[in-house]
Design a protein around this motif. Structure first.
Motif, PDB file in Angstrom:
ATOM      1  N   ILE A  54     -19.588  43.922  12.106  1.00 26.07           N
ATOM      2  CA  ILE A  54     -19.153  42.593  12.493  1.00 26.07           C
ATOM      3  C   ILE A  54     -19.835  41.560  11.605  1.00 26.07           C
ATOM      4  N   SER A  55     -19.029  40.658  11.036  1.00 16.12           N
ATOM      5  CA  SER A  55     -19.578  39.571  10.227  1.00 16.12           C
ATOM      6  C   SER A  55     -19.922  38.365  11.091  1.00 16.12           C
ATOM      7  N   GLN A  97     -10.389  40.633  -1.013  1.00 16.83           N
ATOM      8  CA  GLN A  97     -11.577  40.039  -1.614  1.00 16.83           C
ATOM      9  C   GLN A  97     -11.173  39.007  -2.649  1.00 16.83           C
ATOM     10  N   GLY A  98     -12.164  38.340  -3.181  1.00  9.60           N
ATOM     11  CA  GLY A  98     -11.916  37.422  -4.288  1.00  9.60           C
ATOM     12  C   GLY A  98     -11.325  36.105  -3.837  1.00  9.60           C
ATOM     13  N   GLU A  99     -10.710  35.409  -4.759  1.00 12.44           N
ATOM     14  CA  GLU A  99     -10.179  34.074  -4.509  1.00 12.44           C
ATOM     15  C   GLU A  99      -9.203  34.055  -3.340  1.00 12.44           C
ATOM     16  N   ALA A 100      -8.414  35.111  -3.215  1.00  9.91           N
ATOM     17  CA  ALA A 100      -7.355  35.121  -2.203  1.00  9.91           C
ATOM     18  C   ALA A 100      -7.866  35.458  -0.813  1.00  9.91           C
ATOM     19  N   LYS A 101      -9.181  35.687  -0.663  1.00  8.61           N
ATOM     20  CA  LYS A 101      -9.648  36.170   0.641  1.00  8.61           C
ATOM     21  C   LYS A 101      -9.562  35.116   1.718  1.00  8.61           C
TER      22      LYS A 101
ATOM     23  N   CYS B  89      -2.525  23.679  11.537  1.00  5.62           N
ATOM     24  CA  CYS B  89      -3.509  23.613  10.468  1.00  5.62           C
ATOM     25  C   CYS B  89      -4.705  24.456  10.892  1.00  5.62           C
ATOM     26  N   ALA B  90      -5.392  24.980   9.912  1.00  4.66           N
ATOM     27  CA  ALA B  90      -6.568  25.805  10.172  1.00  4.66           C
ATOM     28  C   ALA B  90      -7.598  25.520   9.098  1.00  4.66           C
ATOM     29  N   THR B  91      -8.816  25.291   9.514  1.00  4.84           N
ATOM     30  CA  THR B  91      -9.863  25.007   8.551  1.00  4.84           C
ATOM     31  C   THR B  91     -10.752  26.221   8.356  1.00  4.84           C
ATOM     32  N   GLY B  92     -11.162  26.414   7.128  1.00  3.97           N
ATOM     33  CA  GLY B  92     -12.081  27.487   6.765  1.00  3.97           C
ATOM     34  C   GLY B  92     -13.360  26.862   6.241  1.00  3.97           C
ATOM     35  N   ASP B  93     -14.487  27.419   6.673  1.00  2.00           N
ATOM     36  CA  ASP B  93     -15.749  26.773   6.333  1.00  2.00           C
ATOM     37  C   ASP B  93     -16.503  27.415   5.189  1.00  2.00           C
ATOM     38  N   THR B  94     -15.963  28.484   4.660  1.00  3.93           N
ATOM     39  CA  THR B  94     -16.711  29.155   3.621  1.00  3.93           C
ATOM     40  C   THR B  94     -15.801  29.705   2.548  1.00  3.93           C
ATOM     41  N   GLY B  95     -16.280  29.729   1.319  1.00  2.00           N
ATOM     42  CA  GLY B  95     -15.526  30.346   0.239  1.00  2.00           C
ATOM     43  C   GLY B  95     -15.950  31.771   0.009  1.00  2.00           C
ATOM     44  N   GLY B  96     -16.985  32.213   0.719  1.00  2.00           N
ATOM     45  CA  GLY B  96     -17.470  33.567   0.488  1.00  2.00           C
ATOM     46  C   GLY B  96     -17.491  34.392   1.750  1.00  2.00           C
ATOM     47  N   GLY B  97     -17.272  35.666   1.645  1.00  2.00           N
ATOM     48  CA  GLY B  97     -17.358  36.547   2.799  1.00  2.00           C
ATOM     49  C   GLY B  97     -16.188  36.396   3.738  1.00  2.00           C
ATOM     50  N   ALA B  98     -16.326  37.002   4.912  1.00  2.00           N
ATOM     51  CA  ALA B  98     -15.285  36.873   5.927  1.00  2.00           C
ATOM     52  C   ALA B  98     -15.253  35.429   6.406  1.00  2.00           C
TER      53      ALA B  98
END
Lengths: 115, 113
Positions: A54-55, A97-101, B89-98
């Motif tokens: 779980i993340s 993964q990557g930009e499209a994640k 609309c949906a906001t995402g708080d991170t560019g990395g990981g899940a």
């Protein structure tokens, strides 16, 4: 086009029973999610899953909930002892993964009705 | 209001007209996305705009983002009956990981033939 598949489409259960909702994410995706939508309300995040753990999980995702990736293709959400308020649409999603994640692909959902 | 609030809650227009939906959010974001949901179905991703972008186009869709006002708009031009759906609309708080997506309440759009 690849898609996320969820089974069953509708699950009816008695309060207190255990349910397992199943999802098959898109095959090359590595991030997996569960969301739920109570009728007439907004879609709410439950849990994210990556690299077999779980993340992140929300406050909704208490000890009654668990997720598992039992093999290379399935991703399951288990509710151990269902309550009336667990009645909702449950959506599975996955991303690469990557930009499209950041783009998540959703399944059609499982409607859970707890009686 | 909560993160990702859309207005109007419901919009009904004639086919061929343009439809504009707005979204406001509260916290800092990495990206903002718009999804469509047909009745009783799953969510379909429409378009993503990153926090360093101001405008993005995809076919008949135009999205704007104003991070100073914490707001976004989705414009659907030359609407069709098939555009009838709920839009979130949906906001995402991170560019990395899940990434956890935080959704708004949605706008129910009806296109009248």
């Amino acid at each position: 086009e690849p898609e996320v598949t969820q089974t069953p489409s509708h699950q009816v259960t008695q309060m207190g029973q255990e349910v397992i909702l199943r999802c098959v994410p898109i095959s090359n995706h590595l991030y997996f999610y569960w969301y739920r939508q109570i009728l007439g309300q907004k879609v709410e995040f439950l849990v994210s899953f990556y690299n077999n753990e779980i993340s992140e999980k929300s406050e909704i995702f208490d000890d009654q909930f668990s997720v598992e990736r039992p093999d290379g293709s399935n991703f399951t959400l288990k509710i151990r002892s269902t309550k009336l308020e667990d009645s909702a649409m449950y959506f599975c999603a996955s991303s690469v993964q990557g930009e499209a994640k950041n783009i998540q692909y959703f399944g059609a959902g499982t409607r859970l009705s707890v009686l | 209001s909560q993160q990702g609030e859309e207005d109007p809650q419901a919009l009904s227009i004639q086919e061929g007209e343009n439809a504009t939906m707005n979204c406001s959010y509260k916290t800092s974001i990495n990206n903002l996305q718009w999804y469509r949901q047909n009745s009783g179905r799953g969510l379909v991703h429409l378009i993503l705009i990153r926090s360093n972008e101001r405008e993005k186009h995809s076919g008949r869709l135009r999205v704007t983002l104003d991070t100073s006002k914490k707001s976004s708009s989705l414009l659907i031009t030359a609407s069709r009956a098939a555009d009838t759906a709920s839009y979130f609309c949906a906001t995402g708080d991170t560019g990395g990981g899940a990434q956890k997506l935080v959704f708004g309440q949605g706008t129910r759009l009806t296109i009248n033939p």
